[in-house]
Design an enzyme around this catalytic site. Structure first.
Site, PDB file in Angstrom:
ATOM      1  N   ASP A 235       0.799  -1.272   0.230  1.00 45.80           N
ATOM      2  CA  ASP A 235       0.097  -0.080   0.031  1.00 45.80           C
ATOM      3  C   ASP A 235       0.735   1.272   0.161  1.00 45.80           C
ATOM      4  OD1 ASP A 235      -2.261  -1.331   0.136  1.00 45.80           O
ATOM      5  OD2 ASP A 235      -2.493  -1.642   1.958  1.00 45.80           O
ATOM      6  N   GLU A 236       2.200   1.194  -0.516  1.00 42.89           N
ATOM      7  CA  GLU A 236       2.991   2.290  -0.263  1.00 42.89           C
ATOM      8  C   GLU A 236       3.434   2.631  -1.855  1.00 42.89           C
ATOM      9  OE1 GLU A 236       6.018   2.554   2.513  1.00 42.89           O
ATOM     10  OE2 GLU A 236       4.723   1.612   3.956  1.00 42.89           O
TER      11      GLU A 236
END
Length: 291
Positions: A235-236
């Site tokens: 999620d980055e």
């Protein structure tokens, strides 16, 4: 992406080390090819000394896209460009991955059906059977590859099946439309720059189950969603689009969930559209988006 043999309108996007004369060189090339610029956008990143550009242009007569690529390649090499040149009419082929939450899947299928999203969806993959009837109603093949209490070997085998679908269908972009599985580092590398994920924007504050209920307990005043490219850093990845909605104390958690799902749908659709229209360029851990 299957390019047309010949076309009259094209999109060129590029990035390269910044220096004087890039615009002159590119527009001069287009003039030599009989091209007429329809739209143009550019950005110079002073921090990293890098230049970004997207040009949509048309030619008076039909021309093969491969011919233009071959002619442009020496210029691109000389300026150390990362670039892509495509026929505008060519649609991005998208594979949708989904689990048990179908709001993004349903929204994307409707947008494609009504002509509001310029992509093709040759297949849908899920680790559950929940949406096979929805896929069938749109005449899209549905592949059920389950993952229940799986070992690392079983997960690798499941991802191998997904890769086979990608290769067999000549997929350009993979979209995790609320696909609740973590892709392996090997899969992330295979899909580098061509996989988009969507999630709520509470991370990293509210991890795990029921993030909207956690936000409600903390009295959050904004909810939102983030669409980003998939990387092995969970999620980055580089962010393409984000959207928010204001809330207040009167809204129960269930309404926050409903609002959040609406925001997720809009955010994901925008990110996919901008990618499909070749408006997104990678800039390290960030993106340049020519809207």
């Amino acid at each position: 992406m299957t390019s047309s043999a010949t076309a009259s309108r094209f999109i060129l996007k590029l990035s390269c080390p910044d220096q004087a004369g890039i615009v002159h060189a590119v527009t001069g090339f287009l003039l030599e090819q009989g091209g007429n610029i329809v739209t143009s956008a550019q950005h110079g990143d002073a921090d990293h000394q890098r230049f970004f550009m997207r040009i949509e242009f048309e030619c008076a007569q039909q021309v093969a896209v491969e011919q233009l690529k071959s002619a442009f390649a020496p210029l691109a090499q000389g300026l150390r460009m990362d670039w892509e040149l495509v026929a505008r009419e060519t649609k991005t082929r998208v594979l949708l991955l989904v689990s048990k939450l179908g709001h993004c899947l349903n929204d994307l299928l409707f947008r494609v059906q009504t002509g509001h999203l310029p992509i093709e969806i040759p297949a849908i993959v899920s680790n559950h059977r929940d949406f096979y009837q929805l896929a069938a109603s749109h005449n899209i093949p549905f592949h059920h590859f389950p993952l229940l209490n799986s070992t690392s070997e079983q997960k690798a085998a499941q991802e191998a099946k997904i890769r086979a679908v990608i290769e067999e269908n000549q997929i350009d972009l993979v979209v995790l439309a609320r696909y609740m599985q973590i892709l392996s580092p090997e899969m992330c590398e295979f899909l580098s720059g061509r996989a988009i994920n969507i999630h709520h924007s509470f991370l990293p504050s509210f991890k795990g189950a029921k993030p909207y209920h956690q936000a409600y307990e903390r009295g959050v005043k904004l909810i939102g969603a983030t669409a980003h490219y998939v990387t092995s850093d969970l999620d980055e990845g580089p962010i393409i689009e984000q959207e928010v909605a204001r809330i207040d104390h009167s809204l129960p958690p269930e309404q926050l969930v409903a609002m959040g799902r609406d925001v997720e749908c809009v955010t994901l659709a925008r990110a996919i559209q901008w990618h499909a229209e070749h408006r997104v360029l990678m800039n390290g851990k960030r993106t340049v988006v020519f809207r």
